[in-house]
Design a protein around this motif. Structure first.
Motif, mmCIF file in Angstrom:
data_model
loop_
_atom_site.group_PDB
_atom_site.id
_atom_site.type_symbol
_atom_site.label_atom_id
_atom_site.label_comp_id
_atom_site.label_asym_id
_atom_site.label_seq_id
_atom_site.Cartn_x
_atom_site.Cartn_y
_atom_site.Cartn_z
ATOM 1 N N ILE A 179 -11.995 -11.039 50.087
ATOM 2 C CA ILE A 179 -12.231 -9.646 49.726
ATOM 3 C C ILE A 179 -13.731 -9.472 49.443
ATOM 4 O O ILE A 179 -14.287 -10.173 48.599
ATOM 5 N N PRO A 180 -14.383 -8.551 50.158
ATOM 6 C CA PRO A 180 -15.847 -8.426 50.029
ATOM 7 C C PRO A 180 -16.309 -8.234 48.586
ATOM 8 O O PRO A 180 -15.830 -7.361 47.872
ATOM 9 N N GLY A 181 -17.240 -9.088 48.179
ATOM 10 C CA GLY A 181 -17.801 -8.986 46.841
ATOM 11 C C GLY A 181 -16.973 -9.669 45.771
ATOM 12 O O GLY A 181 -17.514 -10.192 44.808
ATOM 13 N N ILE A 182 -15.666 -9.671 45.956
ATOM 14 C CA ILE A 182 -14.772 -10.299 44.975
ATOM 15 C C ILE A 182 -14.698 -11.801 45.230
ATOM 16 O O ILE A 182 -14.856 -12.616 44.317
ATOM 17 N N PHE A 183 -14.459 -12.180 46.489
ATOM 18 C CA PHE A 183 -14.420 -13.587 46.886
ATOM 19 C C PHE A 183 -15.563 -13.873 47.860
ATOM 20 O O PHE A 183 -16.018 -12.968 48.574
ATOM 21 N N PRO A 184 -16.035 -15.116 47.930
ATOM 22 C CA PRO A 184 -17.173 -15.430 48.799
ATOM 23 C C PRO A 184 -16.802 -15.349 50.274
ATOM 24 O O PRO A 184 -15.682 -15.682 50.663
ATOM 25 N N PRO A 185 -17.736 -14.876 51.124
ATOM 26 C CA PRO A 185 -17.478 -14.870 52.570
ATOM 27 C C PRO A 185 -17.356 -16.293 53.087
ATOM 28 O O PRO A 185 -17.869 -17.235 52.474
ATOM 29 N N ARG A 186 -16.685 -16.430 54.209
ATOM 30 C CA ARG A 186 -16.498 -17.752 54.824
ATOM 31 C C ARG A 186 -17.394 -17.855 56.048
ATOM 32 O O ARG A 186 -17.309 -17.028 56.965
ATOM 33 N N HIS A 187 -18.246 -18.851 56.070
ATOM 34 C CA HIS A 187 -19.149 -19.042 57.200
ATOM 35 C C HIS A 187 -18.513 -19.995 58.216
ATOM 36 O O HIS A 187 -18.216 -21.150 57.907
ATOM 37 N N LEU A 188 -18.297 -19.490 59.428
ATOM 38 C CA LEU A 188 -17.768 -20.291 60.529
ATOM 39 C C LEU A 188 -18.690 -20.109 61.722
ATOM 40 O O LEU A 188 -18.709 -19.040 62.342
#
Length: 293
Positions: A135-144
């Protein structure tokens, strides 16, 4: 009776997906492909791996929900981390990939770099799950690779298009957890560590920035609902199931079995329409293919 299914996002509300699947199992429906966004993606992956609805419920019910959101050492900026969720996923899924699934499955995510939807259907399941629930801002983005991925619900809250792509001739059952438009906006309640005293929590909630954040979250709730309704209108699933879970907060600690029952009740309510659609598609297929299955 063969169907495909699309499971929408909704945080803790997503436990209702388990009940929907249980009802479909009992009624003899065969899920030939499954797609999911956010929490719906978690349930989709477990189901595609061959877990029954009852087995998924047992696993989720046995999970300590209070230990999911700690920050990990290498996570990006976010209000909450996913260290606990990552550990839980890896303890069950290890290095399993989409090649290990029993039925076709795809998850929705959004790449912040290109501003577009991304379909996850290859590679490690853990990586795909951490992307679709970010969830944007709530959880960290995943880099793939070159992607910077966040929750698929940003653009595809109920991934009907992904489910249909696997089997265009089968009816798509969409499970939407978003309340419809025209109702008061809801905020989100962030999980607070047990060691933070209640008076401090109450004082923080009265600060102007906390109130401003509440307005932002309530506005975002309306945007999420509008996007879900738009996509359901455009993608036009044959059947929509709407569990009565709107009272449940996105990150709320819940009784998994009770929420699953809400999904089962909602699925039962649409069984006549679902059986009609499945029967019609079956007859149409026999006509087109001359009786060959």
């Amino acid at each position: 009776m063969d169907i495909t299914i699309a499971l929408g996002g909704g945080g803790a509300k997503g436990n209702s997906h388990i009940g929907v699947l249980r009802c479909l199992e009992k009624e003899g429906f065969r899920v030939r492909a499954i797609a999911g966004t956010s929490f719906g993606g978690i349930v989709a992956v477990f189901y595609a791996l061959g877990y029954s609805a009852a087995q998924i419920e047992d696993k989720f019910a046995g999970l300590d929900q209070s230990r999911l959101y700690g920050h990990g050492a290498h996570e990006g900026p976010s209000l909450l981390g996913l260290a606990g969720a990552t550990h839980w996923f890896e303890s069950i899924l290890c290095d399993k990939t989409f090649d290990d699934l029993k039925i076709p499955c795809a998850l929705a995510a959004v790449d912040l770099n290109c501003g577009c939807e991304v379909t996850l259907s290859k590679g490690r399941l853990v990586d795909a799950l951490l992307a679709t629930i970010a969830i944007p801002g709530i959880f960290p983005p995943r880099h793939l690779g070159e992607w910077e991925l966040v929750d698929g619900g940003v653009l595809n809250p109920v991934p009907v298009s992904l489910a249909r792509s696997f089997a265009p001739g089968l009816p798509v059952v969409a499970v939407s957890l978003n309340e419809t438009l025209g109702r008061p906006a809801k905020t989100w309640t962030m999980p607070i560590p047990n060691y933070v005293p209640r008076p401090i929590v109450e004082r923080l909630a009265r600060l102007s920035y906390a109130q401003a954040f509440d307005i932002f979250l309530r506005s975002l709730d309306i945007v999420d609902r509008a996007m879900a309704e738009y996509r359901l209108s455009v993608d036009a699933p044959e059947v929509i199931i709407r569990p009565d879970v709107y009272h449940i907060d996105l990150l709320e600690k819940v009784d998994v079995r009770a929420v699953a029952r809400l999904g089962e009740e909602a699925a039962k309510a649409v069984l006549p329409k679902l059986k009609q659609e499945a029967s019609w598609h079956h007859r149409l297929g026999r006509i087109i293919f001359g009786g060959r299955k």
